[in-house]
Design an enzyme around this catalytic site. Structure first.
Site, PDB file in Angstrom:
ATOM      1  N   GLY A   1       0.833  -1.208   0.000  1.00  0.00           N
ATOM      2  CA  GLY A   1       0.000   0.000   0.000  1.00  0.00           C
ATOM      3  C   GLY A   1       0.861   1.248   0.000  1.00  0.00           C
ATOM      4  O   GLY A   1       2.059   1.188  -0.279  1.00  0.00           O
ATOM      5  N   ASN A   2       0.277   2.381   0.277  1.00  0.00           N
ATOM      6  CA  ASN A   2       1.056   3.614   0.384  1.00  0.00           C
ATOM      7  C   ASN A   2       0.410   4.522   1.439  1.00  0.00           C
ATOM      8  O   ASN A   2      -0.629   4.182   2.009  1.00  0.00           O
ATOM      9  CB  ASN A   2       1.174   4.309  -0.980  1.00  0.00           C
ATOM     10  CG  ASN A   2      -0.178   4.675  -1.542  1.00  0.00           C
ATOM     11  OD1 ASN A   2      -0.876   5.515  -0.995  1.00  0.00           O
ATOM     12  ND2 ASN A   2      -0.566   4.028  -2.649  1.00  0.00           N
ATOM     13  N   HIS A   3       1.023   5.654   1.679  1.00  0.00           N
ATOM     14  CA  HIS A   3       0.609   6.506   2.815  1.00  0.00           C
ATOM     15  C   HIS A   3      -0.534   7.455   2.503  1.00  0.00           C
ATOM     16  O   HIS A   3      -0.859   8.311   3.322  1.00  0.00           O
ATOM     17  CB  HIS A   3       1.799   7.347   3.291  1.00  0.00           C
ATOM     18  CG  HIS A   3       2.916   6.521   3.844  1.00  0.00           C
ATOM     19  ND1 HIS A   3       2.772   5.750   4.965  1.00  0.00           N
ATOM     20  CD2 HIS A   3       4.187   6.346   3.419  1.00  0.00           C
ATOM     21  CE1 HIS A   3       3.914   5.142   5.223  1.00  0.00           C
ATOM     22  NE2 HIS A   3       4.788   5.481   4.286  1.00  0.00           N
TER      23      HIS A   3
END
Ligand code: CTP
Length: 400
Positions: free
Chosen positions: A206-208
């Site tokens: 995923g990412n932030h």
């Protein structure tokens, strides 16, 4: 949105009247003009002086005192909206029955503006058949009812019947009475948030991204009158205007599918999501156990949603992309604008203090098809959304 709007606030005898003090303050802060009418019972709970000071207007209670008669007809005509908050059980009953025994009732009965009530009472009173019948009658008569909240009540019991919070009432007024019309009924598609690509049943790539920027854009489009469909990755979905259609997705593929099916009917699409560029070729059916040595995951490219919409975009459709860069910002953003066939690209650089994941601020530069650049100051994301939507509206109007 509430700037210059005239709100006539009716306060009735309920302990929730203490919330009206904050309500008046927030309305005035938002730029509204506020006049307050109280029932005599309301004055037992909050003081006229406090409300007059905050509203900057004389507070009216009686139809007449020794020297003056309060012109209830003109009060109702002055207002853009009459809001009764808190609306006690007794006042709701009198409004439903058309009883005219105080200034608030007289004002309600002669009001030509829309009327909204925000009820407040104990749970048993709220559920009583008479109260519910009165509310139905009020709705049938064209009034709006703001739903009550659930929580601790004045009786000490826990349940339904709490007056909506002042912030919620303000949102309700904005959404229901004061939406702009620049994008009236324009169908808009917005993506926001990250995507999660499963590795096994417990892990993902995923990412932030928090989704805040995309949600702010969706809200701003909606408040300009658009019909908005937000395709949202796995993030908290609070702070989304209640009239927005939300499709929650997890993966890049789900986001792509939702966008591909919505796009043909869409006039304007804003792709603000941080979509995973790669996804696992195979998702392990069980949790991957650690073992000696390296773990290799085989990744394949996910579909580029913005580019696929750009490839099928019609003359009357408008497409906006984002570019989050860490280096060669302008060059990369311009490449994305061209290669994805977008009409505008919104660049934010991780090198800017105000930009980046999870922050409440952003700093953007927007490029158009003619490679004209507009740089904006760092500001809160909802204000950045205003800038973006304002530019989109200008471009759409120039195109029309
Ligand atoms: N985007 C998309 N689908 C993807 C990847 C990106 O729709 N699979 C969109 C984003 O929503 C954004 C724009 O493309 O509007 C640019 O996204 P960004 O992550 O900045 O760039 P990428 O195209 O992914 O390229 P790179 O990661 O190499 O910078």
């Amino acid at each position: 949105m509430l700037k210059g709007k005239k709100i006539l606030l009716g306060i009735t005898g309920s302990i929730a009247a203490y919330k009206s003090i904050l309500l008046v303050r927030l309305l005035v802060q938002a730029g509204a003009e506020v006049k307050v009418v109280m029932t005599p019972a309301a004055t037992d709970f909050v003081s006229k002086l406090t409300l007059a000071t905050l509203s900057k207007n004389k507070v009216l209670v009686e139809l007449a005192d020794e020297a003056t008669w309060s012109n209830h007809v003109m009060l109702g005509r002055w207002a853009d909206v009459m809001l009764v908050a808190p609306a006690s059980c007794n006042t709701l009953a009198k409004m439903a029955a058309g009883i005219c025994d105080n200034l608030l009732q007289a004002t309600y009965l002669s009001a030509t503006c829309p009327v909204v009530v925000s009820p407040a009472m104990d749970e048993d009173m709220w559920h009583h058949a008479s109260t519910q019948r009165n509310l139905s009658m009020l709705r049938e008569a064209g009034n709006a009812v703001i739903p009550v909240g659930k929580g601790e009540l004045a009786s000490g019991l826990y349940g339904e019947g709490r007056m909506a919070e002042p912030e919620h009432i303000i949102e309700y007024l904005e959404e229901n009475f004061f939406r702009g019309s620049n994008l009236k009924d324009t169908l808009c598609l917005v993506t926001a948030g990250p995507t999660y690509e499963a590795i096994d049943p417990v892990r993902f790539i995923g990412n932030h991204s928090s989704g805040k920027m995309g949600i702010a854009v969706a809200n701003e489009l909606y408040m300009n009158g658009a019909q908005v469909h937000l395709v949202l990755g796995p993030v908290e979905s609070s702070n989304i205007r209640s009239g927005i259609k939300v499709t929650k997705v997890n993966t890049a593929e789900e986001m792509y599918n939702a966008c591909a099916s919505a796009f043909p009917a869409t006039k304007l699409a804003v792709m603000a999501a941080a979509v995973a560029d790669y996804t696992c070729k195979e998702v392990a059916p069980c949790k991957i156990k650690k073992s000696e040595g390296h773990l290799n995951l085989e990744l394949e490219k996910s579909k580029d949603i913005l580019a696929s919409l750009g490839a099928v975009k019609k003359e009357d459709q408008f497409l906006v992309g984002f570019a989050l860069e860490t280096n060669n910002e302008e060059e990369n953003a311009l490449k994305k604008l061209a290669s994805k066939n977008a009409d505008l690209i919104v660049l934010n650089s991780m090198r800017d203090e105000a930009a980046g994941f999870k922050k409440d601020t952003n700093k953007v530069t927007i490029f158009d098809r003619e490679q004209k650049r507009i740089s904006y100051e760092a500001k809160e994301k909802h204000l950045v959304a205003k800038d973006i939507v304002e530019l989109i509206i200008q471009k759409l109007h120039a195109k029309a």
